[in-house]
Design an enzyme around this catalytic site. Structure first.
Site, short mmCIF file in Angstrom:
data_model
loop_
_atom_site.label_atom_id
_atom_site.label_comp_id
_atom_site.label_asym_id
_atom_site.label_seq_id
_atom_site.Cartn_x
_atom_site.Cartn_y
_atom_site.Cartn_z
N THR A 155 0.83 -1.21 0.00
CA THR A 155 0.00 0.00 0.00
C THR A 155 0.86 1.26 0.00
OG1 THR A 155 -1.47 1.28 1.43
CG2 THR A 155 -0.12 -0.33 2.52
N ASP A 156 0.29 2.36 -0.48
CA ASP A 156 1.02 3.64 -0.43
C ASP A 156 1.21 4.13 1.01
OD1 ASP A 156 -1.61 4.41 0.12
OD2 ASP A 156 -1.69 6.00 -1.39
N GLU A 157 0.43 3.57 1.94
CA GLU A 157 0.52 4.06 3.33
C GLU A 157 1.88 3.79 3.96
OE1 GLU A 157 -2.72 3.58 5.99
OE2 GLU A 157 -4.21 3.77 4.42
N TYR A 169 -1.36 -0.42 11.26
CA TYR A 169 -1.63 -1.09 9.98
C TYR A 169 -0.48 -0.87 9.00
CZ TYR A 169 -3.24 -1.41 5.12
OH TYR A 169 -3.32 -1.68 3.78
N LYS A 227 2.34 -3.43 7.25
CA LYS A 227 2.51 -3.62 5.81
C LYS A 227 3.96 -3.29 5.40
CE LYS A 227 -0.28 -4.52 3.11
NZ LYS A 227 -0.80 -5.83 2.62
P1 NAD Z 1 -10.21 -6.61 2.89
O1 NAD Z 1 -10.11 -6.31 4.34
O2 NAD Z 1 -11.46 -6.28 2.14
O3 NAD Z 1 -9.98 -8.19 2.67
C1 NAD Z 1 -8.98 -8.91 3.33
C2 NAD Z 1 -9.23 -10.39 3.09
O4 NAD Z 1 -8.17 -11.12 3.71
C3 NAD Z 1 -10.54 -10.91 3.72
O5 NAD Z 1 -11.21 -11.75 2.83
C4 NAD Z 1 -10.06 -11.69 4.94
O6 NAD Z 1 -10.94 -12.75 5.32
C5 NAD Z 1 -8.71 -12.20 4.45
N1 NAD Z 1 -7.77 -12.53 5.55
C6 NAD Z 1 -7.48 -11.77 6.63
N2 NAD Z 1 -6.60 -12.39 7.42
C7 NAD Z 1 -6.28 -13.56 6.79
C8 NAD Z 1 -5.39 -14.65 7.10
N3 NAD Z 1 -4.65 -14.66 8.22
N4 NAD Z 1 -5.31 -15.69 6.23
C9 NAD Z 1 -6.08 -15.71 5.10
N5 NAD Z 1 -6.95 -14.72 4.78
C10 NAD Z 1 -7.04 -13.66 5.60
O7 NAD Z 1 -8.94 -5.96 2.22
P2 NAD Z 1 -8.79 -5.22 0.79
O8 NAD Z 1 -9.22 -3.81 0.93
O9 NAD Z 1 -9.35 -6.10 -0.25
O10 NAD Z 1 -7.20 -5.21 0.67
C11 NAD Z 1 -6.51 -6.32 0.10
C12 NAD Z 1 -5.01 -6.04 0.12
O11 NAD Z 1 -4.73 -4.85 -0.60
C13 NAD Z 1 -4.46 -5.82 1.52
O12 NAD Z 1 -3.20 -6.43 1.59
C14 NAD Z 1 -4.31 -4.30 1.64
O13 NAD Z 1 -3.26 -3.97 2.51
C15 NAD Z 1 -4.00 -3.93 0.20
N6 NAD Z 1 -4.41 -2.59 -0.23
C16 NAD Z 1 -5.69 -2.14 -0.04
C17 NAD Z 1 -6.07 -0.89 -0.53
C18 NAD Z 1 -7.48 -0.36 -0.36
O14 NAD Z 1 -7.73 0.79 -0.70
N7 NAD Z 1 -8.42 -1.16 0.12
C19 NAD Z 1 -5.13 -0.10 -1.19
C20 NAD Z 1 -3.82 -0.58 -1.35
C21 NAD Z 1 -3.49 -1.82 -0.89
O1 DAU Z 2 -4.01 4.21 0.77
C1 DAU Z 2 -4.31 2.85 0.71
C2 DAU Z 2 -5.06 2.45 1.95
O2 DAU Z 2 -6.38 3.01 1.83
C3 DAU Z 2 -5.13 0.93 2.15
O3 DAU Z 2 -3.84 0.46 2.39
C4 DAU Z 2 -6.04 0.58 3.34
O4 DAU Z 2 -6.19 -0.80 3.43
C5 DAU Z 2 -7.39 1.23 3.12
O5 DAU Z 2 -8.22 0.99 4.26
C6 DAU Z 2 -7.26 2.72 2.89
O6 DAU Z 2 -6.82 3.41 4.09
P1 DAU Z 2 -7.42 4.84 4.53
O7 DAU Z 2 -7.23 4.99 5.99
O8 DAU Z 2 -6.94 5.92 3.64
O9 DAU Z 2 -8.96 4.56 4.16
P2 DAU Z 2 -10.33 4.85 4.94
O10 DAU Z 2 -11.42 4.52 3.97
O11 DAU Z 2 -10.37 4.23 6.29
O12 DAU Z 2 -10.27 6.42 5.12
C7 DAU Z 2 -10.14 7.29 4.01
C8 DAU Z 2 -10.10 8.72 4.54
O13 DAU Z 2 -11.39 9.04 5.08
C9 DAU Z 2 -9.12 8.91 5.68
O14 DAU Z 2 -8.56 10.22 5.58
C10 DAU Z 2 -9.98 8.81 6.94
C11 DAU Z 2 -11.31 9.38 6.47
N1 DAU Z 2 -12.50 8.80 7.13
C12 DAU Z 2 -12.64 7.47 7.15
C13 DAU Z 2 -13.74 6.89 7.74
C14 DAU Z 2 -13.89 5.38 7.80
C15 DAU Z 2 -13.46 9.65 7.67
O15 DAU Z 2 -13.34 10.88 7.63
N2 DAU Z 2 -14.55 9.08 8.28
C16 DAU Z 2 -14.72 7.72 8.34
O16 DAU Z 2 -15.74 7.27 8.93
#
Ligand code: NAD
Ligand code: DAU
Length: 339
Positions: A125-127, A151, A155
């Protein structure tokens, strides 16, 4: 190609599985997922139509015996999506984040190294880069790792391990670092689906701090296409940033959603800020474009319209999550949810 995908019942994993099964006829996928609160069977109902090309195994990526068995028989390559992914949950309790995101990745990589799996894609992730100031240039792959939440620290740890397995063992590892995804099947704890579903329900929209934190949005299908490209053409040991070049402050996103749903801005409720809240993310994805030819294909205007439409049309999907009803399937099928 036989692919092992981990975490495929989550948001991005399920989109990736459906996208790649639909794109390649010669591809079969095994999906290993623990089914935490974020894993949802309904996300992959469509995958059943692919018959023997799709198989699900319930299990933990940190379970060495299970992973070793799976890796010894199945895949040509592994894409590791499995993770605890929600920043707010990591602030409440980091334990599961360290176990899955760090130890789980280590176990998976050990097994892949031992079985000489030809390619391991670590979905990061970019985080991991930390936070940008308002006039800083977007993150490149050369930026230092400065994670600010439990988190992102977990990562970043996994990324460092992946780098070490490439250097020490010569393992074929590539890392992707993507910005914030949006689109269908995203769990309604994340900003966009939470705000869409709350607005539909006429509930308050909780906006953290001053609402001016900036995220760089990308449609989940553009992320999936990029991962597929890195899987097939990425250079071993390299890191590839993925991003939509689409920065918006949270307040703009929330107002846009309310306007499109014709709901009043008075639903916005400014609440206490997230501790350690990263101010701004922005990704420079030039390396992926220049070296592998990837560009995002879905602009935010179209993508957000489609996404809002998807949540309107799939109300039973998110209502079952918000009421907790979706968890009862797991009671029935698997004797309960793992957290
Ligand atoms: P998500 O939380 O929707 O899904 C995570 C999945 O992993 C779930 O199905 C969960 O059951 C499974 N899981 C959790 N722990 C596990 C374990 N120990 N063994 C096997 N399975 C397990 O997550 P997402 O948003 O789909 O993100 C997927 C990946 O992409 C993550 O690695 C996250 O860090 C990365 N990512 C997410 C975003 C975003 O914006 N959501 C952006 C960049 C990178
Ligand atoms: O940048 C990639 C990441 O984006 C992934 O690695 C993470 O898995 C994914 O959860 C996401 O992280 P963020 O913390 O950026 O996403 P989130 O949707 O939780 O929040 C987005 C922005 O919105 C952040 O600035 C916090 C704000 N927020 C979030 C929630 C849930 C609010 O203001 N109110 C809220 O209730």
């Amino acid at each position: 190609m036989r692919l092992l995908v981990t975490g495929g019942l989550g948001f991005i994993g399920s989109n990736f599985i459906l996208h790649t099964l639909n794109t390649y006829e010669d591809l079969s996928i095994v999906n290993l997922d623990l089914i935490t609160y974020a894993g949802n069977f309904e996300n992959l109902k469509e995958a059943e139509a692919f018959g023997s090309r799709y198989k699900f195994i319930r299990g933990d990526i940190a379970d060495r015996k299970l992973v070793s068995e799976i890796v010894s028989t199945i895949p040509d390559a592994v894409v590791n999506f499995a993770a605890e992914s929600h920043v707010d949950r990591s602030i409440l309790d980091a334990s599961a984040f360290l176990k899955t995101n760090i130890i789980g990745t280590q176990v998976l990589m050990d097994c892949c190294r031992d079985r000489k799996i030809s390619r391991f894609v670590q979905i990061s992730t970019d985080e991991v880069y930390g936070s940008l100031g308002p006039s800083d240039p977007p993150f490149t792959e050369a930026n230092d790792l400065k994670p600010n939440s439990p988190y992102s620290a977990s990562k970043a740890s996994a990324d460092l391990l992946a780098r070490a397995y490439f250097k020490t063992f010569g393992m074929d590892v590539v890392i992707t670092r993507c910005s914030n995804n949006y689109g269908p099947l995203q769990f309604p704890e994340k900003l966009i689906p939470l705000m869409i579903t709350n607005a539909i329900q006429d509930k308050e929209l909780p906006l953290y701090g001053d609402g001016m934190n900036v995220r760089d949005w990308i449609h989940v299908l553009d992320h999936c296409r990029a991962i597929d490209m890195v899987l097939r053409k990425g250079k071993s040991g390299e890191i590839y940033n993925i991003g939509g070049s689409c920065e918006y402050p949270n307040i703009d996103i929330v107002r846009l959603i309310l306007s499109k749903l014709q709901k009043p801005f008075s639903l916005i409720n400014y609440v206490q800020d997230r501790p350690g809240h990263d101010r701004r993310y922005a990704i420079n994805a030039n390396k992926l474009t220049d070296e592998l030819g990837w560009t995002p294909s879905i602009n935010f205007e179209d993508g957000i319209d489609q996404t809002i439409k998807w949540y309107i049309e799939n109300e039973p999907w998110w209502r079952r999550i918000k009421t907790g009803e979706y968890l009862t399937y797991y009671e029935k099928w698997y004797g309960g949810l793992r957290t």
